[in-house]
Scaffold this motif. Structure first.
Motif, PDB file in Angstrom:
ATOM      1  N   VAL A 160       0.746  -1.274   0.026  1.00  0.00           N
ATOM      2  CA  VAL A 160       0.043   0.057   0.090  1.00  0.00           C
ATOM      3  C   VAL A 160       0.988   1.286  -0.136  1.00  0.00           C
ATOM      4  O   VAL A 160       0.647   2.100  -0.902  1.00  0.00           O
ATOM      5  N   PHE A 163       2.765   1.459  -3.339  1.00  0.00           N
ATOM      6  CA  PHE A 163       1.758   1.862  -4.529  1.00  0.00           C
ATOM      7  C   PHE A 163       1.441   3.372  -4.334  1.00  0.00           C
ATOM      8  O   PHE A 163       1.786   4.138  -5.503  1.00  0.00           O
ATOM      9  N   PHE A 164       1.563   4.009  -3.174  1.00  0.00           N
ATOM     10  CA  PHE A 164       1.366   5.580  -3.208  1.00  0.00           C
ATOM     11  C   PHE A 164       2.505   6.181  -3.503  1.00  0.00           C
ATOM     12  O   PHE A 164       2.679   7.436  -4.427  1.00  0.00           O
ATOM     13  N   ALA A 167       2.957   5.878  -7.127  1.00  0.00           N
ATOM     14  CA  ALA A 167       2.019   6.669  -7.958  1.00  0.00           C
ATOM     15  C   ALA A 167       2.039   8.395  -7.766  1.00  0.00           C
ATOM     16  O   ALA A 167       1.586   8.761  -8.925  1.00  0.00           O
ATOM     17  N   ILE A 168       2.167   8.710  -6.617  1.00  0.00           N
ATOM     18  CA  ILE A 168       2.281  10.204  -6.525  1.00  0.00           C
ATOM     19  C   ILE A 168       3.405  10.838  -6.834  1.00  0.00           C
ATOM     20  O   ILE A 168       3.700  11.836  -7.548  1.00  0.00           O
ATOM     21  N   LYS A 175       1.689   6.066 -13.224  1.00  0.00           N
ATOM     22  CA  LYS A 175       0.280   5.618 -12.730  1.00  0.00           C
ATOM     23  C   LYS A 175       0.275   3.952 -13.177  1.00  0.00           C
ATOM     24  O   LYS A 175      -0.257   3.262 -12.559  1.00  0.00           O
ATOM     25  N   ILE A 179       0.181   0.603 -10.714  1.00  0.00           N
ATOM     26  CA  ILE A 179      -0.910  -0.114 -10.830  1.00  0.00           C
ATOM     27  C   ILE A 179      -0.567  -1.688 -11.216  1.00  0.00           C
ATOM     28  O   ILE A 179      -0.748  -2.741 -10.545  1.00  0.00           O
ATOM     29  N   PHE A 182       1.361  -3.305  -8.326  1.00  0.00           N
ATOM     30  CA  PHE A 182       0.196  -3.499  -7.116  1.00  0.00           C
ATOM     31  C   PHE A 182      -0.318  -4.914  -7.547  1.00  0.00           C
ATOM     32  O   PHE A 182      -0.326  -6.056  -6.808  1.00  0.00           O
TER      33      PHE A 182
ATOM     34  N   LEU B 408      -9.649  -0.955  -0.726  1.00  0.00           N
ATOM     35  CA  LEU B 408      -8.760  -1.845  -0.276  1.00  0.00           C
ATOM     36  C   LEU B 408      -9.270  -3.010   0.488  1.00  0.00           C
ATOM     37  O   LEU B 408      -8.891  -4.023   0.267  1.00  0.00           O
ATOM     38  N   VAL B 413      -7.151  -6.556   0.997  1.00  0.00           N
ATOM     39  CA  VAL B 413      -5.939  -6.259   1.689  1.00  0.00           C
ATOM     40  C   VAL B 413      -5.834  -6.345   2.941  1.00  0.00           C
ATOM     41  O   VAL B 413      -6.690  -5.599   3.506  1.00  0.00           O
ATOM     42  N   LEU B 455      -8.707  -6.514  -7.887  1.00  0.00           N
ATOM     43  CA  LEU B 455      -7.916  -5.309  -7.094  1.00  0.00           C
ATOM     44  C   LEU B 455      -7.742  -4.233  -8.346  1.00  0.00           C
ATOM     45  O   LEU B 455      -7.748  -3.160  -8.036  1.00  0.00           O
ATOM     46  N   TYR B 456      -7.717  -4.750  -9.788  1.00  0.00           N
ATOM     47  CA  TYR B 456      -7.700  -3.765 -10.699  1.00  0.00           C
ATOM     48  C   TYR B 456      -8.505  -2.786 -10.746  1.00  0.00           C
ATOM     49  O   TYR B 456      -8.429  -1.637 -10.840  1.00  0.00           O
ATOM     50  N   ALA B 459      -8.316  -0.676  -7.424  1.00  0.00           N
ATOM     51  CA  ALA B 459      -7.093   0.154  -7.298  1.00  0.00           C
ATOM     52  C   ALA B 459      -7.510   1.334  -8.392  1.00  0.00           C
ATOM     53  O   ALA B 459      -7.097   2.527  -8.116  1.00  0.00           O
ATOM     54  N   ARG B 463      -6.806   5.289  -7.753  1.00  0.00           N
ATOM     55  CA  ARG B 463      -5.919   6.194  -9.018  1.00  0.00           C
ATOM     56  C   ARG B 463      -6.763   7.424  -9.235  1.00  0.00           C
ATOM     57  O   ARG B 463      -5.900   8.388  -9.217  1.00  0.00           O
ATOM     58  N   TYR B 466      -6.509  10.138  -6.384  1.00  0.00           N
ATOM     59  CA  TYR B 466      -5.144  10.515  -5.858  1.00  0.00           C
ATOM     60  C   TYR B 466      -4.056  10.798  -7.099  1.00  0.00           C
ATOM     61  O   TYR B 466      -3.508  11.766  -6.880  1.00  0.00           O
ATOM     62  N   PHE B 467      -4.263  10.107  -8.233  1.00  0.00           N
ATOM     63  CA  PHE B 467      -3.182  10.462  -9.175  1.00  0.00           C
ATOM     64  C   PHE B 467      -3.776  11.176 -10.496  1.00  0.00           C
ATOM     65  O   PHE B 467      -2.822  11.569 -11.383  1.00  0.00           O
ATOM     66  N   GLU B 468      -4.836  11.621 -10.319  1.00  0.00           N
ATOM     67  CA  GLU B 468      -5.330  12.201 -11.650  1.00  0.00           C
ATOM     68  C   GLU B 468      -5.765  13.819 -10.990  1.00  0.00           C
ATOM     69  O   GLU B 468      -6.156  13.722  -9.758  1.00  0.00           O
TER      70      GLU B 468
END
Lengths: 510, 521
Positions: A160, A163-164, A167-168, A175, A179, A182, B408, B413, B455-456, B459, B463, B466-468
């Motif tokens: 976990v 992953f962050f 990704a960040i 990204k 993924i 993970f 999660l 998880v 999980l895909y 997750a 994503r 947080y990532f966009e």
């Protein structure tokens, strides 16, 4: 022999985990200012560092096959009843021996230096440093626990924060890489979990503790075919983490896209979890599976080292090359373990520690190059030694360590591993030994193209700062480690020999 | 902490009147009538009805929890002939209702979900027709309680119908939306079909044995399984009809088509109620019919259920991957979770059933949290799509962290609740495969592989948050969202409970084990 009696009875493993966990959450959720977050994170990371150092020294002073600093707490207890004999008992058990002490120490060191190396991280620094501490907690848990269920919980939880982190704070394709990382490792771990469940139920002890399952294995409760299946399930989970060909493809992406501190943790300790699990869990608990599948491990290991070395030769991205070189080193670890000789297995363990110092060094240097030059492309570089002498020195040390120069830590590791392979597989050792030539070639070639020759004109060299002070501290720690363990390998091997000997004895191979 | 299940041994405990055991039901019905009347009168004060509903539900929940402490592990019987029965143990053969630890577990799940939804209510709906909404919510919950307490098929059926007829109008609650009306219509038609199948199965059964109690059913199955007899084709027909009827209810493949449309079209709080609450009545029925009634002829139906389980989890997960609409994604995810829960039927040990019950509990909690989160976001204008939640991590950090924990946990998880319940469920299949039924291990393998697959898409949600970056705010930071406080609190509570249930799984699991043992096998 005790150093400080009060500390010997303390649960240092749990203290380390708790300190980094609490520290991580505090830094992550409460601290907004970057100065406060990094200082606080550094202070919290010193707790596990001190504790693991103390434990390493204690193990060095009184080596033995048993666990030290062992503590046990009840966690989940389901009562037995008809149709459910034995019930279900999950205990939180921790302890340290000659195998896990150096790895725990390495973890604490690397987290501390990755916090130092990322001292100037300006993007959401609280979260960044907090995640690094969470990594610390979960990896220390993996190396410290003596219960399969708890092992799995910590094992999965490492994903976990990483992953962050990828990704960040990662690169352009972060990204995708996050993924992929993970999913890949999660899938492998779940198959491993199936193996854990099978071990638990067939052992019939109603407990997930290593010692209970090991006891069942010693009483021949596991048939050979069962052991083969279980070993295969565990091996899949561990092989993804290793990683070895053909399940290595997440690694180059994850490494290349990860921020430098993430790569340091990833290469330094996360990869070691796979080999640690193989040695600690799969080997002693399914020994007949391990011996039956030794040829498979040899083939996979040999392919990994050669394939990785050949790929490295053709890489133009420095960081990608370092990432692939990890596949090679970990392939060597697999070969050393597969030899199942004391010297080979101890060599593999030594390699885990040595690679845990050399690859973080190179990853940090890739980060420095990226910062200075804006690129990591080797063909664009050239003659950098004249403009960045400090960086060049660190790169040279890292490369020399990578190619196994005597005096640096990878040399004794490789020497022991190849001796082990020779003892076990005889002339087959000539297949993986080509790796030594190839690895020398790619390390030297990359170094020569980037550091020496005429100064490059292909990139803008006006903003060179060489190496910041805080970066130099982090880098110097790894260099000191490489030299110390290179000259005095007994720091690692002495405490490891009894523990490894015990595992091999349980397996009935020595 | 004293685990409730450990009290199950106090089988000689006496209670002055069985009223306590049935009081949650009475409280809910009375509450529903009061709310309906109050809603019809002059416009009530803002949030008053919601507060009242929450209080009624909490009272019912406390009474239900009190029952399990007072009367652990065995039943109180409401007899058809002489009104409220005495506390005779073993229960009288012709009783209609009983309260066991199994019942109470589900009562708490149902009431808990309703509390979350009523609590989160103000701030998500307009003030109009509050009375109807909360009255229907209470009525539907009372129907679920009847299902949980039923000792025979007709009572069970009545409970299901009370629930269904209360939830049909709820699904159409957003009257101005064609989408909502369409969802309600589909739900109504499919629900009726499901009821018809179930009722037909019940009538076939009654024709064969002249009895509708689960105990009578068990006697009949034992007769069929005894030497010299065999499972007749008519009996196979019967269980196939019952299985199909309830497979519609729990949205198991191939009876799942309605679920995404309905959960997507209905207002999000109602979807939460349908997924986390009313759907589980189907599992109660399946457990009671197949594990109490038809356990003796398990060899006859276990392959069929196992295949449905594997197909359901796989189809649910594969279809969830491609969803951009979050409500549809959660709908497919809940189909997949139904597949996991169905593992408990073919394995059929108390441990497996307990794993199934625990998974129902954790799923109800997490699904309720996820749908309420979507509802809360919709209330501040965030679309319920993958694009809509882009950049949510910065715009609504608390909700985003809660959703992350829930996602999660869905994927399994550790150390979250979803992992713990999946672990118990899958390991029960591995356990039984080592105890003489090797093929059951395939259920665990299918579950494990599906977890990896799932999980895909979980997750992917993380994503996006947080990532966009939020669309339209690539350069400047997007403004913070002002999420209404009550739903936000509800979501945070579910996230915290998800962590707590994962780390402190033992008390809940011990209770589930006690509940599973009351079922029989």
């Amino acid at each position: 022999m005790s150093l400080v009696p009060a500390l010997d009875s303390a649960d240092l493993v749990s203290w380390s985990i708790a300190a980094s966990l609490i520290g991580g959450l505090v830094v992550m959720l409460l601290v907004r200012k970057s100065q406060a977050s990094r200082v606080l994170a550094l202070l919290f990371s010193l707790v596990p560092l001190a504790a693991t150092t103390y434990m390493l020294v204690a193990v060095l002073k009184s080596p033995g096959a048993g666990y030290q600093f062992q503590h046990k707490y009840d966690w989940i207890n389901l009562a037995a009843f008809p149709g459910f004999p034995g019930g279900l008992h999950i205990n939180y058990i921790v302890g340290i021996d000659g195998i896990s002490a150096p790895l725990s120490f390495l973890t604490a060191v690397l987290v501390t230096i990755s916090i130092i190396f990322a001292w100037d991280e300006s993007r959401n620094p609280g979260l960044f440093h907090g995640l690094l501490l969470l990594m610390d907690a979960s990896v220390l848990g993996v190396f410290g626990t003596l219960d399969l269920f708890v092992f799995y919980v910590f094992w999965e939880f490492t994903l976990v924060p990483m992953f962050f982190l990828i990704a960040i704070w990662g690169g352009a394709r972060r990204k995708y890489a996050a993924i992929k990382f993970f999913l890949y490792t999660f899938a492998g771990s779940l198959i491993m979990l199936l193996g854990f469940m099978a071990l638990y139920f067939v052992s019939g002890t109603g407990s997930f503790a290593f010692s209970d399952i090991l006891g069942a294995a010693l009483q021949n409760k596991f048939s050979q075919s069962f052991q083969i299946w279980v070993f295969l399930a565990l091996f899949i989970g561990f092989a993804v983490k290793f990683p070895v060909v053909p399940v290595h493809t997440w690694l180059p992406d994850a490494h290349v896209e990860a921020p430098t501190s993430g790569s340091v943790i990833l290469a330094g300790v996360l990869l070691k979890m796979g080999s640690y699990g193989l040695l600690r869990i799969a080997f002693p608990m399914a020994p007949q599976g391990a011996t039956y599948l030794t040829p498979l491990m040899f083939v996979i290991g040999a392919i990994s080292v050669l394939y990785a070395a050949i790929i490295c030769l053709s890489q133009s991205d420095y960081k990608r090359m370092v990432a692939y070189s990890s596949v090679g080193s970990m392939g060597l670890v697999l070969l050393g373990l597969a030899s199942m000789t004391p010297i080979g297995v101890v060599g593999a363990l030594f390699m885990m520690v040595a690679h845990g110092l050399s690859s973080p060094l190179m990853f940090m240097m890739c980060g420095v190059l990226q910062h200075n030059l804006g690129t990591r492309e080797i063909p664009l570089m050239g003659g950098l030694a004249s403009r960045m002498p400090v960086s060049a020195s660190f790169i040279m040390v890292g490369s020399m360590a990578g190619l196994g120069l005597p005096g640096l830590a990878l040399f004794p590791a490789e020497f022991q591993i190849f001796t082990g392979i020779w003892e076990r597989f005889g002339v087959l050792v000539f297949i993986p030994i080509f790796y030594l030539m190839l690895s020398a070639a790619y390390w030297l070639w990359a170094m020569q193209r980037s550091l020496f020759g005429p100064l490059t004109e292909k990139i803008d060299l006006h903003h060179l700062y060489d190496v910041h002070k805080f970066e130099a501290i982090a880098l110097a720690v790894t260099v000191v480690g490489l030299v110390v363990f290179g000259f005095w390998p007994r720091f690692i091997t002495d405490p490891a020999v009894p523990s490894v000997g015990f595992i091999l004895q349980v397996m009935g191979v020595h | 902490m004293v685990s409730l299940g450990s009290l199950a041994s106090l089988s000689n405990f006496t209670v002055p009147a069985p009223w306590i055991a049935l009081s949650p039901l009475f409280v809910l019905v009375a509450g529903a009538i009061v709310v309906a009347l109050a809603g019809a009168g002059p416009r009530p004060r803002k949030g008053a009805l919601a507060t009242f509903t929450v209080l009624v539900l909490l009272l019912a929940g406390i009474l239900a929890a009190a029952t399990v402490v007072a009367v652990p592990g065995f039943g109180w019987v409401l007899s058809a002939t002489n009104g409220l029965a005495t506390g005779a143990h073993p229960p009288e053969p012709y009783g209609l209702l009983e309260v066991t630890s199994f019942t109470v577990l589900f009562e708490i799940v149902f009431i808990g979900v309703a509390v979350l939804i009523a609590f989160a209510g103000p701030g998500m709906y307009t003030e109009r027709q509050q009375g109807e909404f909360y009255a229907l919510l209470l009525l539907a919950t009372s129907g679920m309680l009847v299902v949980a307490e039923a000792r025979e098929l007709i009572t069970l059926f009545l409970g299901l119908e009370i629930t269904s007829f209360s939830t049909y109008p709820l699904a159409a609650f957003n009257k101005k939306s064609e989408h909502s009306a369409e969802a309600a219509m589909k739900y109504f038609i499919i629900g009726s079909l499901s009821s018809a199948l179930t009722l037909f199965g019940i009538s076939l059964l009654y024709g064969q044995q002249g009895d509708t109690t689960f105990q009578g059913l068990a006697n009949y199955a034992a007769l069929l399984a005894s030497p010299g007899h065999g499972v007749t084709p008519l009996a196979v027909f019967t269980w196939a009809f019952l299985l199909a009827g309830f497979a519609f209810k729990v949205a198991a493949v191939p009876f799942h088509m309605w679920a995404p449309d309905v959960y997507d079209g209905a207002p999000s709080p109602v979807s939460a109620f349908l997924v986390a609450g009313s759907k589980n009545t189907g599992f109660v029925a399946l457990f009671k019919i197949f594990l109490v009634g038809l356990f003796a002829i398990k060899g006859n139906w276990d392959y069929a259920v196992a295949i449905i389980a594997i197909v359901t989890m796989t189809v649910g997960n594969v279809l969830a991957i491609s969803q951009d609409n979050l409500k549809r994604m959660l709908a497919y995810s809940s189909i997949a979770q139904a597949g996991y829960i169905l593992i408990a039927l073919p394995v059929a040990t108390p441990y497996a059933v307990a794993g199934g019950l625990f998974h129902i509990l954790t799923q109800a909690l997490m699904k309720a949290g996820a749908f309420i989160a979507l509802a809360a976001l919709a209330a501040v204008g965030v679309e319920e799509t993958m694009d809509g939640i882009k950049g949510l991590g910065k715009r609504a950090p608390v909700i985003a962290i809660s959703i992350t924990i829930l996602m999660l946990s869905f994927a399994g998880v550790p150390p979250l609740a979803g992992f713990a319940s999946k672990f118990f469920l899958f390991s029960s299949a591995v356990f039984q495969s080592q105890n003489g039924t090797p093929w059951l291990v395939w259920l665990a393998i299918a579950g494990i592989l599906n977890s990896a697959l799932s999980l895909y898409y979980y997750a992917r949600v993380i994503r996006m948050m947080y990532f966009e970056e939020t669309p339209g705010y690539v350069t400047a930071p997007a403004p913070r969202l002002k999420i209404p406080a009550l739903p936000a609190t509800a979501v945070v509570i579910t996230a915290l409970l998800t962590i707590a249930l994962g780390i402190l799984a033992a008390p809940a699991m011990n209770w589930a084990l006690a509940a599973a043992q009351t079922l029989g096998p």
